[in-house]
Design a protein around this motif. Structure first.
Motif, PDB file in Angstrom:
ATOM      1  N   SER A 149      16.405  17.684  11.051  1.00  0.00           N
ATOM      2  CA  SER A 149      16.760  18.936  10.384  1.00  0.00           C
ATOM      3  C   SER A 149      16.306  20.145  11.206  1.00  0.00           C
ATOM      4  CB  SER A 149      16.133  18.970   8.991  1.00  0.00           C
ATOM      5  OG  SER A 149      14.756  19.176   9.091  1.00  0.00           O
ATOM      6  N   HIS A 150      16.925  21.286  10.933  1.00  0.00           N
ATOM      7  CA  HIS A 150      16.568  22.504  11.658  1.00  0.00           C
ATOM      8  C   HIS A 150      15.092  22.864  11.499  1.00  0.00           C
ATOM      9  CE1 HIS A 150      20.847  24.160  12.387  1.00  0.00           C
ATOM     10  NE2 HIS A 150      20.919  22.884  12.134  1.00  0.00           N
ATOM     11  N   PRO A 151      14.523  22.794  10.279  1.00  0.00           N
ATOM     12  CA  PRO A 151      13.092  23.131  10.187  1.00  0.00           C
ATOM     13  C   PRO A 151      12.223  22.227  11.051  1.00  0.00           C
ATOM     14  CG  PRO A 151      14.082  23.118   8.013  1.00  0.00           C
ATOM     15  CD  PRO A 151      15.109  22.575   8.953  1.00  0.00           C
ATOM     16  N   THR A 410      11.969  30.404   6.821  1.00  0.00           N
ATOM     17  CA  THR A 410      12.183  29.095   6.194  1.00  0.00           C
ATOM     18  C   THR A 410      11.383  28.969   4.903  1.00  0.00           C
ATOM     19  OG1 THR A 410      12.518  28.181   8.388  1.00  0.00           O
ATOM     20  CG2 THR A 410      12.153  26.612   6.624  1.00  0.00           C
ATOM     21  N   TYR A 413      12.977  30.883   2.122  1.00  0.00           N
ATOM     22  CA  TYR A 413      14.193  30.262   1.598  1.00  0.00           C
ATOM     23  C   TYR A 413      13.869  29.040   0.747  1.00  0.00           C
ATOM     24  CZ  TYR A 413      18.800  28.218   1.277  1.00  0.00           C
ATOM     25  OH  TYR A 413      19.958  27.690   0.787  1.00  0.00           O
ATOM     26  N   SER A 414      12.970  28.188   1.222  1.00  0.00           N
ATOM     27  CA  SER A 414      12.694  26.946   0.492  1.00  0.00           C
ATOM     28  C   SER A 414      11.313  26.437   0.855  1.00  0.00           C
ATOM     29  CB  SER A 414      13.761  25.910   0.846  1.00  0.00           C
ATOM     30  OG  SER A 414      13.239  24.613   0.722  1.00  0.00           O
ATOM     31  N   ASP A 417      11.552  22.965   2.682  1.00  0.00           N
ATOM     32  CA  ASP A 417      11.903  23.043   4.099  1.00  0.00           C
ATOM     33  C   ASP A 417      10.751  23.643   4.898  1.00  0.00           C
ATOM     34  OD1 ASP A 417      14.570  21.998   4.456  1.00  0.00           O
ATOM     35  OD2 ASP A 417      15.264  23.628   3.216  1.00  0.00           O
ATOM     36  N   ARG A 451      14.409  15.223  -3.462  1.00  0.00           N
ATOM     37  CA  ARG A 451      15.241  16.210  -4.153  1.00  0.00           C
ATOM     38  C   ARG A 451      16.378  15.543  -4.911  1.00  0.00           C
ATOM     39  NH1 ARG A 451      15.946  20.543   0.788  1.00  0.00           N
ATOM     40  NH2 ARG A 451      14.339  22.016   0.151  1.00  0.00           N
TER      41      ARG A 451
ATOM     42  N   ASP B 528      20.216  23.260   1.922  1.00  0.00           N
ATOM     43  CA  ASP B 528      18.878  23.344   2.503  1.00  0.00           C
ATOM     44  C   ASP B 528      18.874  24.303   3.693  1.00  0.00           C
ATOM     45  OD1 ASP B 528      19.793  22.011   4.727  1.00  0.00           O
ATOM     46  OD2 ASP B 528      18.384  20.348   4.590  1.00  0.00           O
ATOM     47  N   ALA B 529      17.711  24.479   4.324  1.00  0.00           N
ATOM     48  CA  ALA B 529      17.581  25.488   5.373  1.00  0.00           C
ATOM     49  C   ALA B 529      18.513  25.198   6.548  1.00  0.00           C
ATOM     50  CB  ALA B 529      16.129  25.565   5.841  1.00  0.00           C
ATOM     51  N   SER B 530      18.727  23.916   6.865  1.00  0.00           N
ATOM     52  CA  SER B 530      19.621  23.584   7.975  1.00  0.00           C
ATOM     53  C   SER B 530      21.059  23.959   7.630  1.00  0.00           C
ATOM     54  CB  SER B 530      19.556  22.082   8.271  1.00  0.00           C
ATOM     55  OG  SER B 530      18.241  21.687   8.510  1.00  0.00           O
ATOM     56  N   LEU B 532      21.976  26.182   5.515  1.00  0.00           N
ATOM     57  CA  LEU B 532      22.049  27.644   5.493  1.00  0.00           C
ATOM     58  C   LEU B 532      22.351  28.166   6.897  1.00  0.00           C
ATOM     59  CD1 LEU B 532      21.535  30.347   3.912  1.00  0.00           C
ATOM     60  CD2 LEU B 532      19.208  30.220   4.807  1.00  0.00           C
ATOM     61  N   GLU B 533      21.646  27.617   7.895  1.00  0.00           N
ATOM     62  CA  GLU B 533      21.909  28.051   9.271  1.00  0.00           C
ATOM     63  C   GLU B 533      23.334  27.730   9.677  1.00  0.00           C
ATOM     64  OE1 GLU B 533      19.168  27.446  12.531  1.00  0.00           O
ATOM     65  OE2 GLU B 533      17.531  27.199  11.104  1.00  0.00           O
ATOM     66  N   SER B 534      23.814  26.554   9.245  1.00  0.00           N
ATOM     67  CA  SER B 534      25.192  26.207   9.572  1.00  0.00           C
ATOM     68  C   SER B 534      26.166  27.178   8.926  1.00  0.00           C
ATOM     69  CB  SER B 534      25.516  24.783   9.115  1.00  0.00           C
ATOM     70  OG  SER B 534      24.988  23.863  10.023  1.00  0.00           O
TER      71      SER B 534
END
Lengths: 609, 609
Positions: A149-151, A410, A413-414, A417, A451, B528-530, B532-534
């Protein structure tokens, strides 16, 4: 900027172009493209020489390994890559991971590796991770990287940036520090022998280079533009300031004989070309390299792909992830058989390559020629280069990896994350890069599963006079004591199947007047075999309690599957196409509203799906 | 059948009742409940004696270990359990897993364990897995078991049934077979020494018992009912036929001196009570027991919980998973300190306990007294019991685990779930129980992640004259060349974020006339944060291409979160409450339809959520 020869049409040119993107664009290659590629190659070469040396030292390898990793791999990427601007070669994070992988090994006699053994291990690592990438490409597993994942990437990058900078404090100050994480580095600092203090001339030179590079990075561009230089030219010139630092500090070291005063220099770099050979197995525990090689492949690929896609999007080109896997894999295998270390796409060089107008992957091949010329003619001079200068170059280049704003963003936002990001960051800092990325991936998967295992659901009622249904807690809606409509906001699968049972049974227990329960399934994208069993259990128990279970808004693909089970036959109630249909049929308000609202029969005839 | 004293109200009776469910029902305990519990205890004790001996031998332990595991653990479960009918004690699968765990160990000298060492390992295993269950209960991790999907449990049960039956072929025939999976068993059969053949009297007795028990199971109940017995009494009497087999075959072995003719008998069973003591550490690799203990805890808990919930539902009682964890954990710890093996809730005995009318967990405590009396007075007689009889009892009891219909049913419903079942089944058969359950869990998680990483999405159009939108490929709907509405049928998270990018960008590339793209989010339960970035990347690229990105039907919880990001500000288009709003605002048909259809303004005022 005019459009470069179209890479995207390569697919239509048959089997050759399918595996060799080169075949797609070479026919259209013209003088203008050549000029742009050559210009880009010159600038990138000038950047790459000091970076290649620096990253090889960062990986704990002889400096020339960085140069060798910047020749054959670049040519191979030019042949097989689908990005016209990605500049591959040694990069900071992969070098750090290489150092960590090699540090984890011991030789055949159980002792730490000697330098030749470390070199052999690095080559093997490049070869294995290259082979893994090729295999993933042939198996079309490019999509697997999406599971990072991005985070996690963000936390990993920031922590790696900190680790890389910390690892350069030794070369910058003349202290002999070591370790793959902050704890080990701190320990090595505390256990320094008496008298092994800071080497002040080294520190002075290192700080000087660092300050000059930082200032150049921040202010030189504006200064040059104020002097009348065009923005693009000024930007590119700024990127080449490290070579100026290299030249000046080498001259200083040569003129003042700084090496004789105890300053660490790069020292003799063998000139000329690497020899081609398969790396040898250095010890019995080479299989221990497999996990490291996998992590290096994955991290290198994730970075490269994100970079290539970002750059390609600006020119409206497309990147094929599976072909990129093969191209990066072959480049790494090329590094492994030509004396080089593992490589990946480099951020700063790729951006410069893009800005300089590189039109095709041939720019990379020309860069390889630049590095070849440098290693033929410049190695005598590079011997005088102080390591502190390279450390300063690494620190300045790496500081862009540290992105504290992303942490704040991050978290805002959540929290989940944000927690995944922080856990990855902390584990990377205190346990090292490999543990960091593995724990990060597991944490983000666990978080997602957690989740989805406790799904949101809402009792809904009818918005008066309409066919719409909304959450009874958020809106003024019509309800009916004998009818409950529960909207399930999650796909139903094994991890939340029992949760659904609990929710439904608790609902029925609370509402003794209930005669009908409708599960509104517009957000249910999947019902797996476990959830099907739970629905059957729910149906059985509700039937026993005198409540009919109904479904509504079941999507096409989900319904297709349910029809293959016995649920539709055993169901105590009906399956309605829309929630409004269910309301009309079951509610005390239903018959009345059915006459005034169902004016076009839509909800009776249109299947959801 | 009248309702037993209510267990569910226990919570309201304060802190004592919170941890000791006993405190909740003991005050209401009356003579009627006592009578029912005593009757159930007598029948279950008669069933349990031969099963306890048989499962101890199945685990590779002395027969009395099964009896010891049927005393203290049953008393502890009576104090702490929340099920009024679950009968705990030695069960087939847990015994098989115990055998497998112990077989994986080696003693301090590296050799195979001696019998006392195996016994010590079994006690330690019970203690550790009990402690793990208690810890999970205190941490409220009962929900974690939901991550084992039904197909995995089903495949595991069927494979375990086959393994248990295969393991009893040796005792049934007099052959000395061993092994924890089919491959090992086959190997041990092939490598039998010359002359170690079938012992025909043993096989005859074993087959005789098996045939008698099978016939009794199938036909005895009807026979007794035909003779005028009540159905419930006939059913319970049938369950006690194994004790008849035990008595008759012991008499036969005693009368014909079958032990002297080479038939394996249970042999001397120490009478009396077990001594209380902490198990000792048998070897240095006891930490290797940790994984086995975890798997035994989890499998035992999953089985017990499912069983307890099924039985409780029939009486409209509720089971508290976290308290069950603690109760089962304490029972296992009790087994560990009183000479017993790991235990769990047993299927057949629990059903009999339920049918016999057990009113409270006290029935279990009375059963413990029954076993105590048996081990005080019957052990001299049990020495004559042929092992083949016990093997026949195990085979008949275990055959119900094998559920081939479930395989067919699961495959018909979903190939993916069917594959998870088959993989679990095959790995369990050829690699053993521990690998089977681990691989099964990983496969079902991987399958779920794969499903969600490639989400279904559909271009939708308006059902003419309505506010409904449906898939353009499945229905006759209105569309607009400048407006695309894409319904996303999945939560957006890191694993599918890039997939979304690809889908959207491909869509835009195919439809050059496009000016507006609406993502309809009614099935999106999480961003999720990923992701969101997309979305930000998609928004940026669409804006660059002259296409506005809009969202519609964003759910309340998702919108709450989006508001904390910069997406709503940066979005090229708008966020509409309903897809119909978006259609009205953006479509060429919009203004027209806006007048005739939006008669009540519902979609403008009601937020989705």
């Amino acid at each position: 900027m005019s459009e470069p020869p179209e890479l995207t049409n390569a697919r239509s040119r048959g089997a050759l172009a399918r595996w060799l993107p080169l075949a797609g664009w070479l026919a259209q290659y013209d003088r203008q493209s050549l000029g742009r590629d050559l210009l880009a190659a010159v600038i990138v070469s000038v950047m790459l020489v000091p970076q290649a040396l620096a990253y090889a030292l960062l990986a704990g390898l002889p400096a020339q390994v960085g140069l060798y990793a910047s020749m054959l791999p670049l040519v191979l990427y030019a042949l097989f890559g689908t990005s016209s601007t990605l500049a591959v070669g040694p990069v900071a994070i992969i070098s750090l991971m290489t150092a960590s992988a090699i540090a984890g090994m011991s030789g055949a006699d159980g002792a730490a590796l000697s330098t030749p053994e470390m070199l052999a291990a690095a080559l093997l690592l490049a070869l294995i991770s290259g082979a893994m990438l090729v295999a993933m490409g042939l198996l079309r597993l490019g999509a697997l990287v999406n599971f990072i994942s991005h985070p996690v990437i963000s936390g990993f990058m920031t922590a790696s940036g900190v680790l890389i900078i910390a690892s350069q404090l030794g070369p910058m100050s003349g202290l002999r520090l070591s370790g793959g994480n902050l704890l080990e580095m701190g320990e090595s600092w505390l256990s320094l022998p008496q008298g092994a203090g800071v080497h002040w001339p080294t520190l002075a030179l290192g700080l000087g280079c660092w300050a000059a590079l930082t200032l150049a990075r921040r202010h030189l561009k504006q200064g040059l533009m104020a002097l009348g230089m065009r923005e693009s030219a000024a930007g590119m010139l700024c990127k080449t300031t490290p070579i100026l630092a290299v030249i000046l500090s080498s001259l200083l070291a040569w003129g003042l004989r700084l090496g004789e005063q105890g300053m660490a220099l790069v020292g003799s770099v063998p000139g000329g070309l690497p020899t081609l050979s398969l790396p040898s197995l250095v010890s019995n525990d080479w299989s221990g390299l497999l996990v490291s090689a996998l992590l290096i492949s994955v991290v290198g690929f994730v970075e490269s792909l994100a970079l290539a896609q970002t750059l390609a999007a600006r020119r409206r080109q497309r990147i094929d992830p599976d072909k990129e896997l093969i191209a990066l894999g072959l480049s790494n295998m090329g590094a492994g058989v030509s004396g080089g270390m593992p490589i990946s796409g480099g951020l700063s060089r790729s951006v410069v390559n893009f800005d300089a107008g590189a039109a095709t992957p041939l720019a990379g091949a020309f860069t390889a020629i630049g590095i070849l010329l440098a290693s033929l003619w410049l190695t005598d001079w590079l011997a005088w280069l102080p390591r502190a200068t390279l450390a300063a170059i690494i620190i300045v280049a790496t500081s862009s990896l540290i992105d504290l704003a992303a942490i704040r963003r991050t978290f805002r936002y959540s929290k989940g994350d944000g927690a995944a990001l922080m856990i990855t960051l902390i584990i990377t800092l205190v346990q090292g890069v490999e543990s960091g990325i593995i724990v990060g991936i597991l944490v983000s998967l666990g978080l997602y599963l957690k989740r989805t295992s406790q799904p949101h659901s809402a009792l809904v009622g009818r918005v008066p006079g309409s066919e719409h249904f909304r959450n009874v807690e958020r809106h003024e809606v019509e309800t009916d004591p004998e009818l409950a409509i529960l909207r399930i906001d999650e796909s139903l699968y094994f991890a939340n199947a029992r949760y659904l049972e609990d929710t439904v049974l608790a609902l029925v227990a609370q509402q003794p007047s209930l005669r009908h329960l409708v599960l509104a399934c517009q957000a249910v994208n999947l019902i797996d075999a476990s959830a099907l069993e739970s629905l059957e259990v729910i149906n059985e128990r509700l039937t026993a309690a005198g409540v009919s279970l109904h479904l509504s808004e079941v999507k096409g693909p989900v319904m297709d599957r349910l029809k293959r089970s016995e649920l539709p036959v055993n169901l105590g109630g009906e399956i309605y196409l829309s929630t409004f249909d269910a309301w009309q049929a079951l509610s005390i308000h239903g018959s009345h509203c059915g006459q005034c609202c169902a004016r076009d029969g839509v909800s009776q005839t249109a299947a959801a799906g």
